[in-house]
Design a protein around this motif. Sequence first.
Motif, PDB file in Angstrom:
ATOM      1  N   ARG A   1      40.159  -7.599  53.335  1.00  0.00           N
ATOM      2  CA  ARG A   1      39.186  -7.730  54.061  1.00  0.00           C
ATOM      3  C   ARG A   1      38.115  -7.402  53.104  1.00  0.00           C
ATOM      4  O   ARG A   1      36.423  -8.379  53.202  1.00  0.00           O
ATOM      5  N   LEU A   2      38.128  -6.516  52.018  1.00  0.00           N
ATOM      6  CA  LEU A   2      36.687  -6.941  50.733  1.00  0.00           C
ATOM      7  C   LEU A   2      37.321  -8.396  50.191  1.00  0.00           C
ATOM      8  O   LEU A   2      37.601  -8.653  49.250  1.00  0.00           O
ATOM      9  N   LYS A   3      35.726  -9.196  49.760  1.00  0.00           N
ATOM     10  CA  LYS A   3      36.050 -10.467  49.664  1.00  0.00           C
ATOM     11  C   LYS A   3      34.792 -10.457  48.294  1.00  0.00           C
ATOM     12  O   LYS A   3      33.814  -9.689  47.904  1.00  0.00           O
ATOM     13  N   ILE A   4      34.724 -11.539  47.576  1.00  0.00           N
ATOM     14  CA  ILE A   4      33.338 -11.869  46.316  1.00  0.00           C
ATOM     15  C   ILE A   4      33.490 -13.041  46.973  1.00  0.00           C
ATOM     16  O   ILE A   4      34.486 -13.509  46.754  1.00  0.00           O
TER      17      ILE A   4
ATOM     18  N   LEU B   1      29.564  -8.688  46.550  1.00  0.00           N
ATOM     19  CA  LEU B   1      30.773  -8.291  47.024  1.00  0.00           C
ATOM     20  C   LEU B   1      31.079  -8.365  48.871  1.00  0.00           C
ATOM     21  O   LEU B   1      28.912  -8.363  49.677  1.00  0.00           O
ATOM     22  N   PHE B   2      31.256  -8.364  50.124  1.00  0.00           N
ATOM     23  CA  PHE B   2      31.147  -7.885  51.339  1.00  0.00           C
ATOM     24  C   PHE B   2      32.667  -7.886  51.928  1.00  0.00           C
ATOM     25  O   PHE B   2      33.181  -8.358  51.609  1.00  0.00           O
ATOM     26  N   LEU B   3      32.413  -7.567  53.389  1.00  0.00           N
ATOM     27  CA  LEU B   3      33.706  -7.479  54.381  1.00  0.00           C
ATOM     28  C   LEU B   3      34.190  -8.192  55.130  1.00  0.00           C
ATOM     29  O   LEU B   3      32.970  -8.481  55.755  1.00  0.00           O
ATOM     30  N   ASP B   4      34.904  -9.097  55.168  1.00  0.00           N
ATOM     31  CA  ASP B   4      35.150  -9.253  56.028  1.00  0.00           C
ATOM     32  C   ASP B   4      35.788  -8.929  57.365  1.00  0.00           C
ATOM     33  O   ASP B   4      36.698  -8.856  57.255  1.00  0.00           O
ATOM     34  N   ARG B   5      34.638  -9.381  58.419  1.00  0.00           N
ATOM     35  CA  ARG B   5      35.131  -8.899  59.824  1.00  0.00           C
ATOM     36  C   ARG B   5      35.873  -9.867  60.455  1.00  0.00           C
ATOM     37  O   ARG B   5      36.220  -9.059  61.782  1.00  0.00           O
ATOM     38  N   SER B   6      36.129 -11.019  59.940  1.00  0.00           N
ATOM     39  CA  SER B   6      36.346 -12.157  60.918  1.00  0.00           C
ATOM     40  C   SER B   6      38.415 -11.885  61.644  1.00  0.00           C
ATOM     41  O   SER B   6      38.844 -11.070  60.685  1.00  0.00           O
ATOM     42  N   ARG B   7      38.222 -12.594  62.277  1.00  0.00           N
ATOM     43  CA  ARG B   7      39.418 -11.703  62.892  1.00  0.00           C
ATOM     44  C   ARG B   7      40.898 -12.281  62.409  1.00  0.00           C
ATOM     45  O   ARG B   7      41.802 -11.175  62.183  1.00  0.00           O
ATOM     46  N   ASN B   8      40.164 -13.234  62.391  1.00  0.00           N
ATOM     47  CA  ASN B   8      41.900 -13.890  61.280  1.00  0.00           C
ATOM     48  C   ASN B   8      41.643 -13.433  59.730  1.00  0.00           C
ATOM     49  O   ASN B   8      42.706 -14.635  59.330  1.00  0.00           O
TER      50      ASN B   8
END
Length: 186
Positions: free
Chosen positions: A139-142, A149-156
Amino acid sequence: MTFTWTAHRFAGGALALDVANSVILRFDPARRIDRFADAPALDAFPAAANRFCAESTRFGALLPVAERNRARLLTLREATDRHFRAQVGAKQRPDLMADLLEAIASILRGSGNGETAIALDTATAHSALSLAANPEPDRLKICPNCGWLFLDRSRNRSRTWCDMAVCGNRSKARRHYHRSKEEAQE
């Protein structure tokens, strides 16, 4: 020039990441901007975080960082950035984890004031500790556009940019421009 904290500046999904993202164009020395180098911008950050940060309800009303604690906040910001960037790259770096934990401990040792409101540095330390203790590496992405940096909280887990309305649109516009330019040359 006056700077204003907007919702886009809080696209990280966690307070610790939003604080790490306070350095714009981190890896471009010619264009790098440290928003916390400007004391009024640093002082305004907690109020904006209260409005826009994904973790705003977790900490309640954030207070500005005391001047004597600003250096520790900046140390935590840099340790957070280094550790989580390495984590995105799937690099296990115990030295970076140790640096992060030392920065967190330094802030938490001095935060026992018993007040109901929490200062930005203490809240950031709690946020970074939560991220480190409950890692979600997928879930951690650039962001490929701005490098945040951001957290990907999308379902997929398919989110690409920190903020679709800003970085996503810029990336799509750039691709369209290059595609149109190539078609015009043919």
